[in-house]
Design an enzyme around this catalytic site. Structure first.
Site, PDB file in Angstrom:
ATOM      1  N   ARG A 191       0.906  -1.134   0.091  1.00 36.11           N
ATOM      2  CA  ARG A 191      -0.024  -0.162   0.025  1.00 36.11           C
ATOM      3  C   ARG A 191       0.904   1.355  -0.169  1.00 36.11           C
ATOM      4  O   ARG A 191       1.765   1.266   0.749  1.00 36.11           O
ATOM      5  CB  ARG A 191      -0.819   0.157   1.185  1.00 36.11           C
ATOM      6  CG  ARG A 191      -2.014  -1.185   1.333  1.00 36.11           C
ATOM      7  CD  ARG A 191      -2.967  -0.745   2.564  1.00 36.11           C
ATOM      8  NE  ARG A 191      -4.219  -0.078   1.858  1.00 36.11           N
ATOM      9  CZ  ARG A 191      -4.908   0.404   2.819  1.00 36.11           C
ATOM     10  NH1 ARG A 191      -5.180   0.134   4.069  1.00 36.11           N
ATOM     11  NH2 ARG A 191      -5.928   1.428   2.294  1.00 36.11           N
ATOM     12  N   ASP A 208      -2.789   9.144   7.747  1.00 33.30           N
ATOM     13  CA  ASP A 208      -1.959   8.120   6.988  1.00 33.30           C
ATOM     14  C   ASP A 208      -0.714   8.665   6.559  1.00 33.30           C
ATOM     15  O   ASP A 208       0.389   8.205   6.848  1.00 33.30           O
ATOM     16  CB  ASP A 208      -2.669   7.685   5.715  1.00 33.30           C
ATOM     17  CG  ASP A 208      -3.934   6.678   6.310  1.00 33.30           C
ATOM     18  OD1 ASP A 208      -4.603   6.915   6.433  1.00 33.30           O
ATOM     19  OD2 ASP A 208      -3.400   5.526   6.360  1.00 33.30           O
TER      20      ASP A 208
END
Ligand code: MRU
Length: 373
Positions: free
Chosen positions: A116, A264
């Site tokens: 990711r 994030d």
């Protein structure tokens, strides 16, 4: 929990019973990610099966770990970092030749890093593991394995400690009885212990603050509906689930006094990437004059990333939008779908960024520099 864990197992047990009986915090008995060296596995709770089933998976190969991260079986920025650190440590325990060790480590590290792209914690955790290894050049293979085990454990413990501090700083900005809104899941399941955005809520719950929380369902993967609603309900918090497009309505009615979200990747200027939909909530909060707080560990601040424009945003399978969760496909076949997993909230929309080191107010850059020295 962290302190007690270091004192003795009895204290840990006592704390868990206390939480369960007084604060209804049996949620904390769920372990997001841990290494089981006897089994040679990274053990995770499969978050795609929550809240219906609490299923633990034992992942033994880099491929299984990569897939679990990609499919969000383990997710949430700090949890991905912890899973990758434990994962690479577990995989490296099977390598017995010192000559192969560094080569195999680099291979697994690059592979896991490709799972990711947005959450910086994945990369910082893997870099940290590598730095620990590089300090031991010339050591035997057993020493290298031990170093990896210790570093992975240190990463998890630091995350758990950071969450507690984030909760304390966050709670200092809130008042009893407030209505709060959160997006996606930045709680226990996304980290360990108290989580980040949910940490002040759990601490407030322990101290009788009586918050009312609105959880955005968080399309398309429903981390709010499946995970935040599950977590907060299990902890006895007054939580109401809303669809993402209802945030304006609850704000307009005066039911929300603060927004709390995770992150994030935070760029050096404060622009913040978080689950898709976060930036829309920030725009609404600004319109209604509601403080918008971002909460996360300083490991999520990326000083190599000057602004949000440089943050790589993951795009995911269109089927997450067109058919996932539905008993039959809901969109016409062949329709073009845009499915970014994250968006960037401009620093100008953020009231404060709360980390384990304190509270940063705009302009964020100088405070970040001090924290990251
Ligand atoms: O795609 P996800 O579920 O990994 O997205 C998670 C989020 O956006 C969280 O808010 C973020 O990772 C912070 S978790 C403490």
């Amino acid at each position: 929990g962290v302190i007690c864990e270091e004192i003795c197992g009895y204290c840990k047990c006592f704390l868990l019973i206390l939480r369960k009986t007084i604060f209804n915090m049996d949620l904390f008995t769920i372990v997001t990610a841990r290494a089981d060296y006897e089994q040679g596995a990274l053990v995770i709770i499969d978050q795609t099966q929550l809240p219906g089933r609490e299923v633990y998976l034992a992942l033994k190969t880099p491929e299984e770990i990569w897939e679990a991260i990609y499919l969000l079986k383990v997710r949430g920025a700090p949890a991905i970092g912890v899973a990758a650190a434990y994962g690479i440590s577990v995989c490296m325990q099977k390598v017995n030749e010192v000559d192969d060790f560094y080569r195999e480590f680099a291979r697994v590290k690059n592979y896991l890093a490709s799972s990711r792209p947005t959450a910086v914690n994945l990369f910082t955790a893997l870099e940290r593991m590598e730095a620990a290894l590089l300090k031991c050049q010339g050591a035997g293979v057993e020493v290298l394995k031990q170093v990896l085990r210790e570093e992975a454990e240190a990463i998890r413990k630091e995350d758990a400690t950071a969450c507690r501090k984030i909760g304390e700083y966050g709670l200092s900005l809130l008042k009893p009885g407030m209505g709060l809104l959160t997006h996606c899941n930045a709680g226990h399941l996304a980290v360990s212990e108290y989580g980040t955005a949910l940490a002040p809520i759990y601490l407030g719950q322990e101290q009788g603050f009586g918050f009312s929380v609105f959880a955005d369902e968080t399309r398309p993967l429903l981390q709010g509906a499946r995970l935040t609603a599950f977590e907060l309900q299990k902890a006895g918090v007054d939580v109401t689930l809303i669809c993402d497009n209802m945030a304006s309505s609850v704000m307009k009615q005066g039911w929300v006094q603060a927004v709390l979200v995770g992150c994030d990747r935070v760029a050096a200027n404060g622009d913040t990437a978080n689950r898709i939909g976060t930036s829309g909530v920030a725009v609404l909060a600004k319109y209604y004059g509601i403080p918008f707080y971002v909460l996360g560990p300083t490991s999520t601040i990326d000083m190599d990333c000057p602004t949000g424009k440089e943050i790589k945003i993951e795009e995911r399978d269109p089927a997450e939008v067109t058919e996932k969760w539905y008993t039959r496909r809901m969109a016409p076949g062949g329709i073009h779908v845009y499915n970014p997993a994250f968006d960037v909230t401009s620093a100008e929309l953020i009231t404060a960024i709360i980390t384990e080191k304190g509270i940063a107010y705009p302009p964020f850059r100088d405070t970040f520099r001090r924290w990251k020295e």
